[in-house]
Each structure stands twice: as C-alpha cells, then as structure tokens.
Design a protein around this motif. Structure first.
Motif, PDB file in Angstrom:
ATOM      1  N   GLY A 198       0.880  -1.279  -0.230  1.00 60.11           N
ATOM      2  CA  GLY A 198       0.091  -0.101  -0.042  1.00 60.11           C
ATOM      3  C   GLY A 198       0.985   1.318  -0.056  1.00 60.11           C
ATOM      4  N   THR A 199       2.236   1.155  -0.149  1.00 57.32           N
ATOM      5  CA  THR A 199       2.917   2.441  -0.154  1.00 57.32           C
ATOM      6  C   THR A 199       3.283   2.526  -1.452  1.00 57.32           C
ATOM      7  N   PRO A 200       3.499   3.798  -1.965  1.00 57.10           N
ATOM      8  CA  PRO A 200       3.687   4.231  -3.218  1.00 57.10           C
ATOM      9  C   PRO A 200       4.639   3.509  -3.965  1.00 57.10           C
ATOM     10  N   CYS A 201       5.857   3.508  -3.153  1.00 54.84           N
ATOM     11  CA  CYS A 201       7.233   2.850  -4.105  1.00 54.84           C
ATOM     12  C   CYS A 201       7.285   1.623  -3.946  1.00 54.84           C
ATOM     13  N   PHE A 202       6.337   0.631  -3.249  1.00 58.75           N
ATOM     14  CA  PHE A 202       6.791  -0.774  -3.242  1.00 58.75           C
ATOM     15  C   PHE A 202       5.708  -1.570  -3.412  1.00 58.75           C
ATOM     16  N   ALA A 203       5.835  -2.737  -4.186  1.00 56.68           N
ATOM     17  CA  ALA A 203       4.880  -3.740  -4.724  1.00 56.68           C
ATOM     18  C   ALA A 203       4.053  -4.322  -3.623  1.00 56.68           C
ATOM     19  N   HIS A 204       2.966  -4.454  -3.957  1.00 57.46           N
ATOM     20  CA  HIS A 204       1.912  -5.302  -2.794  1.00 57.46           C
ATOM     21  C   HIS A 204       2.627  -6.465  -2.270  1.00 57.46           C
ATOM     22  N   GLY A 205       2.617  -6.856  -0.936  1.00 55.87           N
ATOM     23  CA  GLY A 205       3.247  -7.898  -0.342  1.00 55.87           C
ATOM     24  C   GLY A 205       4.750  -7.790  -0.040  1.00 55.87           C
ATOM     25  N   GLN A 206       5.187  -6.648  -0.576  1.00 52.30           N
ATOM     26  CA  GLN A 206       6.761  -6.296  -0.492  1.00 52.30           C
ATOM     27  C   GLN A 206       6.777  -6.140   1.450  1.00 52.30           C
ATOM     28  N   LYS A 207       8.164  -6.882   1.730  1.00 56.54           N
ATOM     29  CA  LYS A 207       8.354  -6.508   3.411  1.00 56.54           C
ATOM     30  C   LYS A 207       9.767  -6.279   3.488  1.00 56.54           C
ATOM     31  N   LEU A 208       9.875  -5.692   4.455  1.00 54.64           N
ATOM     32  CA  LEU A 208      11.440  -5.290   4.984  1.00 54.64           C
ATOM     33  C   LEU A 208      11.592  -6.137   6.294  1.00 54.64           C
ATOM     34  N   SER A 209      12.715  -7.029   5.990  1.00 58.29           N
ATOM     35  CA  SER A 209      12.852  -7.736   7.090  1.00 58.29           C
ATOM     36  C   SER A 209      14.409  -7.813   7.381  1.00 58.29           C
ATOM     37  N   ASN A 210      14.827  -8.751   8.694  1.00 56.60           N
ATOM     38  CA  ASN A 210      16.130  -8.894   8.774  1.00 56.60           C
ATOM     39  C   ASN A 210      16.664  -7.539   9.253  1.00 56.60           C
ATOM     40  N   LEU A 211      16.007  -6.946  10.195  1.00 57.89           N
ATOM     41  CA  LEU A 211      16.415  -5.476  10.568  1.00 57.89           C
ATOM     42  C   LEU A 211      17.252  -5.639  11.773  1.00 57.89           C
ATOM     43  N   ASN A 212      18.166  -4.688  12.107  1.00 59.43           N
ATOM     44  CA  ASN A 212      18.836  -4.835  13.426  1.00 59.43           C
ATOM     45  C   ASN A 212      18.542  -3.649  14.210  1.00 59.43           C
ATOM     46  N   THR A 213      19.023  -3.750  15.615  1.00 62.19           N
ATOM     47  CA  THR A 213      18.694  -2.401  16.331  1.00 62.19           C
ATOM     48  C   THR A 213      18.996  -1.004  15.864  1.00 62.19           C
ATOM     49  N   ILE A 214      20.069  -0.984  14.976  1.00 63.07           N
ATOM     50  CA  ILE A 214      20.213   0.361  14.373  1.00 63.07           C
ATOM     51  C   ILE A 214      20.318  -0.119  12.840  1.00 63.07           C
ATOM     52  N   ASN A 215      19.403   0.574  12.258  1.00 62.94           N
ATOM     53  CA  ASN A 215      19.485   0.322  10.761  1.00 62.94           C
ATOM     54  C   ASN A 215      19.504   1.876   9.823  1.00 62.94           C
ATOM     55  N   PHE A 216      20.387   1.936   8.721  1.00 64.93           N
ATOM     56  CA  PHE A 216      20.539   2.990   7.914  1.00 64.93           C
ATOM     57  C   PHE A 216      19.941   2.809   6.683  1.00 64.93           C
ATOM     58  N   ILE A 217      18.975   3.829   6.404  1.00 66.83           N
ATOM     59  CA  ILE A 217      18.280   3.297   5.179  1.00 66.83           C
ATOM     60  C   ILE A 217      18.873   4.496   4.067  1.00 66.83           C
ATOM     61  N   PHE A 218      19.357   3.945   2.937  1.00 63.54           N
ATOM     62  CA  PHE A 218      19.753   4.965   1.875  1.00 63.54           C
ATOM     63  C   PHE A 218      19.734   4.485   0.774  1.00 63.54           C
ATOM     64  N   GLY A 219      19.487   5.106  -0.433  1.00 62.91           N
ATOM     65  CA  GLY A 219      19.107   4.936  -1.699  1.00 62.91           C
ATOM     66  C   GLY A 219      18.938   6.046  -2.613  1.00 62.91           C
ATOM     67  N   PRO A 220      18.672   6.037  -4.051  1.00 65.01           N
ATOM     68  CA  PRO A 220      18.384   7.069  -4.760  1.00 65.01           C
ATOM     69  C   PRO A 220      17.290   7.667  -4.576  1.00 65.01           C
TER      70      PRO A 220
END
Length: 173
Positions: A9-31
């Motif tokens: 339901g988010t504009p940039c990700f396909a339906h069913g897409q999940k973000l997993s394997n996260l750590n205590t501190i996470n850095f998110i970067f990209g174009p």
C-alpha cells in the motif's frame, strides 16, 4: 526491536513487499524516489500496524530524515556558522527572525517619530520666537503711557517683555 515492516500500500513498493532482517540500528539509503521517506514516515509511528515487533522490544524509534532535520536544525541568520539543534529549533529560529524583523520596523518607526517630534518642537520654538518679535515690535509702536499700567517692569527689556507673555495680564490691551 522491529522484526518486519509490511510495505504493502505504499507508493514505492509492490503489494506484499516486506522489509525484514532489521537490526537494532538501521541505516536506510538509496537514490531519489526509492522509498526512503516513505519508510521513515512508517517508522515515525511506532504503533503503525505495518510494523511487527519482537516480544521483548523497546518501541522507541528515532528517525533522522529530512523532516527531522528541517524541524531540529536551524542556522542563525545573524551568527554565521551557528546552528541550533533540538526539536522545534527551526520554528524557534523562524520566530526569532520574525521578531527581529518586527523589532527593526519598530526601531525605524521610533526614529521617524522622534524626527517628526523634533521638527514639531523646532516649529513651536520658531512660532514662539516670531510671536515674541511681533509683540515687541507692536509694543515699540505704542505709546508707553498706554501700556504702562499693564506691563510695569517690562517696557525697557525685550527679554523681560517677551517673558511676560507667560503671565496672566488683567484687563485688555
């Protein structure tokens, strides 16, 4: 700790897409346009149902994105190289800048009012001087015996005569 984030339901990700394997501190970067802001907005609400937590986790999330930077960092317009850090620093600096503009305008208005007052006081002084001169010239044209009962002690001195205009003189001239 967050274990998974459902990105459906988010504009940039396909339906069913999940973000997993996260750590205590996470850095998110990209174009640009890759969904960083979308993710940060999800993370800012720890009660968002798309976030899954492990059972022994602390639900305090700190997101340092553009919105955080705009709200928490502000540079001083008056002190080059000085930055204010803290929640609301940008809005506080904006308020300071607005008040500084108002103060400058009030100082300018005060200066203009003082200048106008000085001009009016000078005009008053000029009118009083002109009135004193006209009264003295008029007095010199009259017979001293006509004025003597009213202006006793002022007939020979212009300074004394013009000072008498502040006294209450009985009778008419």
């Amino acid at each position: 700790m967050i274990t998974e984030v459902d990105l459906s339901g988010t504009p940039c990700f396909a339906h069913g897409q999940k973000l997993s394997n996260l750590n205590t501190i996470n850095f998110i970067f990209g174009p640009n346009g890759s969904g960083k802001t979308t993710l940060s907005q999800i993370f800012q609400n720890s009660a968002d149902p798309r976030i899954q937590w492990d059972t022994n986790s602390i639900t305090d999330i700190q997101v340092f994105n553009r919105e955080f930077t705009a709200n928490a960092l502000a540079s001083s317009a008056h002190l080059k190289g000085v930055f204010f850090i803290g929640k609301g620093a940008a809005s506080t600096q904006a308020q300071i800048d607005t008040l500084q503009i108002k103060l400058t305008a009030e100082e300018k208005a005060t200066t203009q009012a003082k200048t106008a007052l000085d001009a009016l006081l000078q005009e008053e002084d000029d009118i009083r001087t002109k009135l004193d001169n006209i009264a003295w010239d008029t007095k010199k044209k009259l017979e001293p015996s006509t004025l003597f009962p009213y202006l006793r002690g002022t007939l020979r001195s212009k300074a004394t005569f013009t000072g008498s205009s502040e006294l209450s003189v009985g009778g008419g001239i």
